[in-house]
Design a protein around this motif. Sequence first.
Motif, PDB file in Angstrom:
ATOM      1  N   UNK A   6       0.834  -1.199   0.000  1.00  0.00           N
ATOM      2  CA  UNK A   6       0.000   0.000   0.000  1.00  0.00           C
ATOM      3  C   UNK A   6       0.869   1.249   0.000  1.00  0.00           C
ATOM      4  N   UNK A   7       1.954   1.213   0.776  1.00  0.00           N
ATOM      5  CA  UNK A   7       2.848   2.365   0.866  1.00  0.00           C
ATOM      6  C   UNK A   7       3.836   2.430  -0.292  1.00  0.00           C
ATOM      7  N   UNK A   8       4.016   1.313  -0.990  1.00  0.00           N
ATOM      8  CA  UNK A   8       5.002   1.250  -2.090  1.00  0.00           C
ATOM      9  C   UNK A   8       4.368   0.559  -3.295  1.00  0.00           C
ATOM     10  N   UNK A   9       3.270   1.120  -3.792  1.00  0.00           N
ATOM     11  CA  UNK A   9       2.513   0.466  -4.851  1.00  0.00           C
ATOM     12  C   UNK A   9       3.296   0.323  -6.149  1.00  0.00           C
ATOM     13  N   UNK A  10       4.329   1.137  -6.334  1.00  0.00           N
ATOM     14  CA  UNK A  10       5.106   1.049  -7.574  1.00  0.00           C
ATOM     15  C   UNK A  10       5.804  -0.299  -7.725  1.00  0.00           C
ATOM     16  N   UNK A  11       5.968  -1.044  -6.630  1.00  0.00           N
ATOM     17  CA  UNK A  11       6.566  -2.377  -6.709  1.00  0.00           C
ATOM     18  C   UNK A  11       5.714  -3.290  -7.586  1.00  0.00           C
ATOM     19  N   UNK A  12       4.412  -2.991  -7.689  1.00  0.00           N
ATOM     20  CA  UNK A  12       3.503  -3.812  -8.490  1.00  0.00           C
ATOM     21  C   UNK A  12       3.572  -3.482  -9.976  1.00  0.00           C
ATOM     22  N   UNK A  13       4.455  -2.582 -10.368  1.00  0.00           N
ATOM     23  CA  UNK A  13       4.686  -2.309 -11.782  1.00  0.00           C
ATOM     24  C   UNK A  13       5.271  -3.558 -12.437  1.00  0.00           C
ATOM     25  N   UNK A  14       4.695  -3.974 -13.567  1.00  0.00           N
ATOM     26  CA  UNK A  14       5.099  -5.236 -14.189  1.00  0.00           C
ATOM     27  C   UNK A  14       5.989  -5.054 -15.403  1.00  0.00           C
ATOM     28  N   UNK A  15       5.920  -3.892 -16.062  1.00  0.00           N
ATOM     29  CA  UNK A  15       6.786  -3.612 -17.203  1.00  0.00           C
ATOM     30  C   UNK A  15       6.853  -2.101 -17.359  1.00  0.00           C
ATOM     31  N   UNK A  16       7.419  -1.625 -18.469  1.00  0.00           N
ATOM     32  CA  UNK A  16       7.556  -0.177 -18.665  1.00  0.00           C
ATOM     33  C   UNK A  16       6.567   0.340 -19.710  1.00  0.00           C
ATOM     34  N   UNK A  17       5.506  -0.445 -19.968  1.00  0.00           N
ATOM     35  CA  UNK A  17       4.531  -0.020 -20.973  1.00  0.00           C
ATOM     36  C   UNK A  17       3.122  -0.060 -20.408  1.00  0.00           C
TER      37      UNK A  17
END
Length: 276
Positions: A6-17
């Motif tokens: 919740x505090x670091x949602x960017x970790x759930x980024x899966x690719x750069x598109x």
Amino acid sequence: MESYLVENESILMLDDNEFAEVSLIDVELSLKNGRKYSDGRIDMLIQYGRDTFGIVELKLGALNFLHLEQLEEYMTEKEQLFETYIKPNPDLDLEYTDVNWVGVMVGSDISTDLREKIENAYQIKDNIPVAALTISRFRGEDNQLYVITDTIFKNNSRNFDRTKYDYNGEKYNKGRLVLAVIKDHVISGGSTTYTELKNNFPDNLQGPVGVFTTKEEALLKYERTGYKRFYINEDELLKLEDGNVISVSTQWGIGNINNFIDHARGLGYKIDKEKT
């Protein structure tokens, strides 16, 4: 683990598109008939860009095929999720047929067989891709807490628009393209005031959220709803000559990006689809 994500949602980024702009919708959501013999509760519902949503299943230990089976059961009720938690949000303005889905499992480790299956672009019914993330934390000799993450994901689903865009010698996904164009427009003096910028890039190019808003309004909306709909990091904010600081929308998808591109080209900005 849930609190950390919740505090670091960017970790759930899966690719750069298409899976780069991630925001949390909600946690601990009830799901009627979500399991084979009972109701269920999904750990997290997340959003990528404008029109892709993810069901996140969290496990404290190593991920295995039982966890994949649980995720697949939840995904059979994705229409219920949409009607209950997504459609009522006026900022989204989406119909069920407009959206894509992805399943995400998160644990401290993953079995070898499951890793191999996901690396081979495993899909749930309806061409829904599946990703796995492992998160491990340890304390270093300096007594600082460190986090190591690993993302396992290969998306071969035909449901997704993978288009990238060439602009000023760089390649961008949809949201970052809009941010780059608006930034260049502001820096070049194309619009010096908030009103002028709204006239040059009207809200209807994007939809209900608008192409941009003030920093204050973007932060207020984030604090009030918990949904990050705008670029709000300091290096993403743009200051106008009239003193206003603006925040550009992250909510771009196949349903609205062409409106923006056609408009920007009319203003003289050269944008090309990436040649593949």
